[in-house]
Design a protein around this motif. Structure first.
Motif, PDB file in Angstrom:
ATOM      1  N   MET A   1      12.569  -8.673 -11.267  1.00  0.00           N
ATOM      2  CA  MET A   1      12.099 -10.033 -11.246  1.00  0.00           C
ATOM      3  C   MET A   1      11.920 -10.458  -9.798  1.00  0.00           C
ATOM      4  SD  MET A   1      14.055 -13.323 -12.733  1.00  0.00           S
ATOM      5  CE  MET A   1      13.488 -14.942 -12.357  1.00  0.00           C
ATOM      6  N   THR A   2      10.807 -11.033  -9.500  1.00  0.00           N
ATOM      7  CA  THR A   2      10.562 -11.553  -8.162  1.00  0.00           C
ATOM      8  C   THR A   2      10.224 -13.031  -8.246  1.00  0.00           C
ATOM      9  OG1 THR A   2       8.220 -10.998  -8.259  1.00  0.00           O
ATOM     10  CG2 THR A   2       9.701  -9.336  -7.328  1.00  0.00           C
ATOM     11  N   ILE A   3      10.636 -13.748  -7.233  1.00  0.00           N
ATOM     12  CA  ILE A   3      10.349 -15.177  -7.153  1.00  0.00           C
ATOM     13  C   ILE A   3       9.601 -15.403  -5.850  1.00  0.00           C
ATOM     14  CG2 ILE A   3      11.357 -17.474  -6.978  1.00  0.00           C
ATOM     15  CD1 ILE A   3      13.680 -16.465  -8.679  1.00  0.00           C
ATOM     16  N   GLU A   4       8.491 -16.084  -5.933  1.00  0.00           N
ATOM     17  CA  GLU A   4       7.680 -16.355  -4.754  1.00  0.00           C
ATOM     18  C   GLU A   4       8.447 -17.247  -3.785  1.00  0.00           C
ATOM     19  OE1 GLU A   4       4.652 -15.104  -4.067  1.00  0.00           O
ATOM     20  OE2 GLU A   4       4.826 -13.937  -5.908  1.00  0.00           O
ATOM     21  N   THR A   5       8.203 -17.036  -2.504  1.00  0.00           N
ATOM     22  CA  THR A   5       8.896 -17.830  -1.494  1.00  0.00           C
ATOM     23  C   THR A   5       8.100 -19.091  -1.154  1.00  0.00           C
ATOM     24  OG1 THR A   5       7.898 -16.450   0.211  1.00  0.00           O
ATOM     25  CG2 THR A   5      10.142 -15.909  -0.473  1.00  0.00           C
ATOM     26  N   THR A   6       7.715 -19.777  -2.181  1.00  0.00           N
ATOM     27  CA  THR A   6       7.104 -21.093  -2.010  1.00  0.00           C
ATOM     28  C   THR A   6       8.210 -22.132  -2.069  1.00  0.00           C
ATOM     29  OG1 THR A   6       6.772 -21.341  -4.389  1.00  0.00           O
ATOM     30  CG2 THR A   6       4.971 -20.325  -3.130  1.00  0.00           C
ATOM     31  N   THR A   7       7.856 -23.365  -1.852  1.00  0.00           N
ATOM     32  CA  THR A   7       8.865 -24.434  -1.905  1.00  0.00           C
ATOM     33  C   THR A   7       9.510 -24.499  -3.284  1.00  0.00           C
ATOM     34  OG1 THR A   7       7.624 -25.685  -0.272  1.00  0.00           O
ATOM     35  CG2 THR A   7       9.252 -26.887  -1.556  1.00  0.00           C
ATOM     36  N   ALA A   8       8.705 -24.381  -4.326  1.00  0.00           N
ATOM     37  CA  ALA A   8       9.252 -24.432  -5.693  1.00  0.00           C
ATOM     38  C   ALA A   8      10.151 -23.230  -5.953  1.00  0.00           C
ATOM     39  CB  ALA A   8       8.119 -24.486  -6.708  1.00  0.00           C
ATOM     40  N   GLY A   9       9.759 -22.054  -5.480  1.00  0.00           N
ATOM     41  CA  GLY A   9      10.576 -20.858  -5.677  1.00  0.00           C
ATOM     42  C   GLY A   9      11.913 -20.947  -4.976  1.00  0.00           C
ATOM     43  N   ILE A  10      11.908 -21.459  -3.759  1.00  0.00           N
ATOM     44  CA  ILE A  10      13.149 -21.619  -2.998  1.00  0.00           C
ATOM     45  C   ILE A  10      14.052 -22.647  -3.670  1.00  0.00           C
ATOM     46  CG2 ILE A  10      14.103 -22.420  -0.800  1.00  0.00           C
ATOM     47  CD1 ILE A  10      11.620 -21.126   0.525  1.00  0.00           C
ATOM     48  N   LEU A  11      13.486 -23.762  -4.114  1.00  0.00           N
ATOM     49  CA  LEU A  11      14.290 -24.768  -4.810  1.00  0.00           C
ATOM     50  C   LEU A  11      14.861 -24.214  -6.115  1.00  0.00           C
ATOM     51  CD1 LEU A  11      12.158 -27.983  -4.203  1.00  0.00           C
ATOM     52  CD2 LEU A  11      14.325 -27.345  -3.132  1.00  0.00           C
ATOM     53  N   PHE A  12      14.078 -23.374  -6.803  1.00  0.00           N
ATOM     54  CA  PHE A  12      14.561 -22.736  -8.022  1.00  0.00           C
ATOM     55  C   PHE A  12      15.748 -21.822  -7.720  1.00  0.00           C
ATOM     56  CE2 PHE A  12      14.202 -19.219 -11.163  1.00  0.00           C
ATOM     57  CZ  PHE A  12      14.561 -19.938 -12.285  1.00  0.00           C
ATOM     58  N   LEU A  13      15.666 -21.041  -6.645  1.00  0.00           N
ATOM     59  CA  LEU A  13      16.779 -20.168  -6.262  1.00  0.00           C
ATOM     60  C   LEU A  13      18.023 -20.973  -5.899  1.00  0.00           C
ATOM     61  CD1 LEU A  13      14.914 -17.490  -4.137  1.00  0.00           C
ATOM     62  CD2 LEU A  13      15.971 -17.176  -6.370  1.00  0.00           C
ATOM     63  N   ILE A  14      17.827 -22.064  -5.189  1.00  0.00           N
ATOM     64  CA  ILE A  14      18.965 -22.918  -4.827  1.00  0.00           C
ATOM     65  C   ILE A  14      19.602 -23.502  -6.087  1.00  0.00           C
ATOM     66  CG2 ILE A  14      19.613 -25.086  -3.700  1.00  0.00           C
ATOM     67  CD1 ILE A  14      17.536 -24.383  -1.525  1.00  0.00           C
ATOM     68  N   ALA A  15      18.781 -23.900  -7.061  1.00  0.00           N
ATOM     69  CA  ALA A  15      19.308 -24.437  -8.324  1.00  0.00           C
ATOM     70  C   ALA A  15      20.099 -23.376  -9.075  1.00  0.00           C
ATOM     71  CB  ALA A  15      18.168 -24.967  -9.185  1.00  0.00           C
ATOM     72  N   ILE A  16      19.595 -22.140  -9.100  1.00  0.00           N
ATOM     73  CA  ILE A  16      20.317 -21.051  -9.770  1.00  0.00           C
ATOM     74  C   ILE A  16      21.651 -20.795  -9.083  1.00  0.00           C
ATOM     75  CG2 ILE A  16      20.304 -18.558 -10.212  1.00  0.00           C
ATOM     76  CD1 ILE A  16      17.294 -18.786 -10.683  1.00  0.00           C
ATOM     77  N   MET A  17      21.648 -20.729  -7.749  1.00  0.00           N
ATOM     78  CA  MET A  17      22.900 -20.482  -7.020  1.00  0.00           C
ATOM     79  C   MET A  17      23.898 -21.624  -7.227  1.00  0.00           C
ATOM     80  SD  MET A  17      21.731 -18.615  -3.483  1.00  0.00           S
ATOM     81  CE  MET A  17      20.480 -19.787  -3.014  1.00  0.00           C
ATOM     82  N   THR A  18      23.395 -22.853  -7.291  1.00  0.00           N
ATOM     83  CA  THR A  18      24.265 -24.002  -7.544  1.00  0.00           C
ATOM     84  C   THR A  18      24.898 -23.905  -8.927  1.00  0.00           C
ATOM     85  OG1 THR A  18      22.889 -25.389  -6.133  1.00  0.00           O
ATOM     86  CG2 THR A  18      24.336 -26.518  -7.684  1.00  0.00           C
ATOM     87  N   ALA A  19      24.086 -23.557  -9.921  1.00  0.00           N
ATOM     88  CA  ALA A  19      24.602 -23.438 -11.290  1.00  0.00           C
ATOM     89  C   ALA A  19      25.653 -22.337 -11.389  1.00  0.00           C
ATOM     90  CB  ALA A  19      23.453 -23.169 -12.261  1.00  0.00           C
ATOM     91  N   VAL A  20      25.395 -21.200 -10.772  1.00  0.00           N
ATOM     92  CA  VAL A  20      26.361 -20.091 -10.816  1.00  0.00           C
ATOM     93  C   VAL A  20      27.666 -20.497 -10.128  1.00  0.00           C
ATOM     94  CG1 VAL A  20      26.816 -17.759  -9.950  1.00  0.00           C
ATOM     95  CG2 VAL A  20      24.635 -18.279 -11.034  1.00  0.00           C
ATOM     96  N   THR A  21      27.560 -21.170  -8.986  1.00  0.00           N
ATOM     97  CA  THR A  21      28.759 -21.615  -8.279  1.00  0.00           C
ATOM     98  C   THR A  21      29.565 -22.594  -9.132  1.00  0.00           C
ATOM     99  OG1 THR A  21      27.670 -21.324  -6.149  1.00  0.00           O
ATOM    100  CG2 THR A  21      29.598 -22.758  -6.197  1.00  0.00           C
ATOM    101  N   LEU A  22      28.899 -23.563  -9.738  1.00  0.00           N
ATOM    102  CA  LEU A  22      29.597 -24.540 -10.572  1.00  0.00           C
ATOM    103  C   LEU A  22      30.249 -23.893 -11.791  1.00  0.00           C
ATOM    104  CD1 LEU A  22      27.146 -27.568 -10.425  1.00  0.00           C
ATOM    105  CD2 LEU A  22      29.431 -27.408  -9.436  1.00  0.00           C
ATOM    106  N   VAL A  23      29.537 -22.966 -12.435  1.00  0.00           N
ATOM    107  CA  VAL A  23      30.098 -22.292 -13.610  1.00  0.00           C
ATOM    108  C   VAL A  23      31.342 -21.492 -13.227  1.00  0.00           C
ATOM    109  CG1 VAL A  23      29.665 -20.449 -15.291  1.00  0.00           C
ATOM    110  CG2 VAL A  23      27.989 -22.261 -14.966  1.00  0.00           C
ATOM    111  N   THR A  24      31.297 -20.776 -12.088  1.00  0.00           N
ATOM    112  CA  THR A  24      32.472 -19.999 -11.698  1.00  0.00           C
ATOM    113  C   THR A  24      33.630 -20.905 -11.302  1.00  0.00           C
ATOM    114  OG1 THR A  24      31.602 -19.757  -9.454  1.00  0.00           O
ATOM    115  CG2 THR A  24      31.175 -17.961 -10.995  1.00  0.00           C
ATOM    116  N   ARG A  25      33.343 -21.990 -10.601  1.00  0.00           N
ATOM    117  CA  ARG A  25      34.420 -22.906 -10.210  1.00  0.00           C
ATOM    118  C   ARG A  25      35.059 -23.576 -11.430  1.00  0.00           C
ATOM    119  NH1 ARG A  25      35.648 -23.560  -4.508  1.00  0.00           N
ATOM    120  NH2 ARG A  25      33.994 -22.381  -3.529  1.00  0.00           N
ATOM    121  N   PHE A  26      34.222 -24.181 -12.264  1.00  0.00           N
ATOM    122  CA  PHE A  26      34.759 -24.867 -13.440  1.00  0.00           C
ATOM    123  C   PHE A  26      35.310 -23.876 -14.459  1.00  0.00           C
ATOM    124  CE2 PHE A  26      31.614 -28.432 -12.393  1.00  0.00           C
ATOM    125  CZ  PHE A  26      32.573 -29.127 -11.671  1.00  0.00           C
ATOM    126  N   GLY A  27      34.700 -22.710 -14.549  1.00  0.00           N
ATOM    127  CA  GLY A  27      35.191 -21.687 -15.477  1.00  0.00           C
ATOM    128  C   GLY A  27      36.588 -21.221 -15.117  1.00  0.00           C
TER     129      GLY A  27
END
Length: 103
Positions: A1-27
């Motif tokens: 899977m590849t994600i383009e390095t456009t503004t939307a792609g970067i924001l999407f990656l940041i959202a994914i990393m935020t979700a993973v961090t929150l799930v691990t912390r709260f989990g």
């Protein structure tokens, strides 16, 4: 899977990393709510924090540059002298910056 390095792609990656961090912390908190803390568990938790710190520091001490070694030594000496982490961290950062600037 590849994600383009456009503004939307970067924001999407940041959202994914935020979700993973929150799930691990709260989990972790959620799972630990089912565990009865006894002296053995408390000892394990305290020891685990030290081992994670050592796992980060040792590779830097072995293969780090002069700035990394200066930061480690300065932080250790300052921590032993003052017994306060914040000034020790600040001194280590300053030492690394100074050595890397001069070298």
């Amino acid at each position: 899977m590849t994600i383009e390095t456009t503004t939307a792609g970067i924001l999407f990656l940041i959202a994914i990393m935020t979700a993973v961090t929150l799930v691990t912390r709260f989990g972790g908190v959620f799972i630990m709510s089912f565990v009865k803390i006894n002296p053995r568990i408390e000892s394990f938790i305290n020891t685990m924090a030290s081992s994670v710190l050592i796992a980060i520091i040792v590779p830097m001490a072995v293969s780090g540059d002069a700035g990394a070694l200066a930061a480690l030594v300065t932080t250790a000496v300052t921590m032993l002298a003052l017994r306060k982490p914040l000034p020790a961290i600040a001194a280590g950062i300053a030492a690394a910056g100074l050595v890397r600037y001069l070298v």
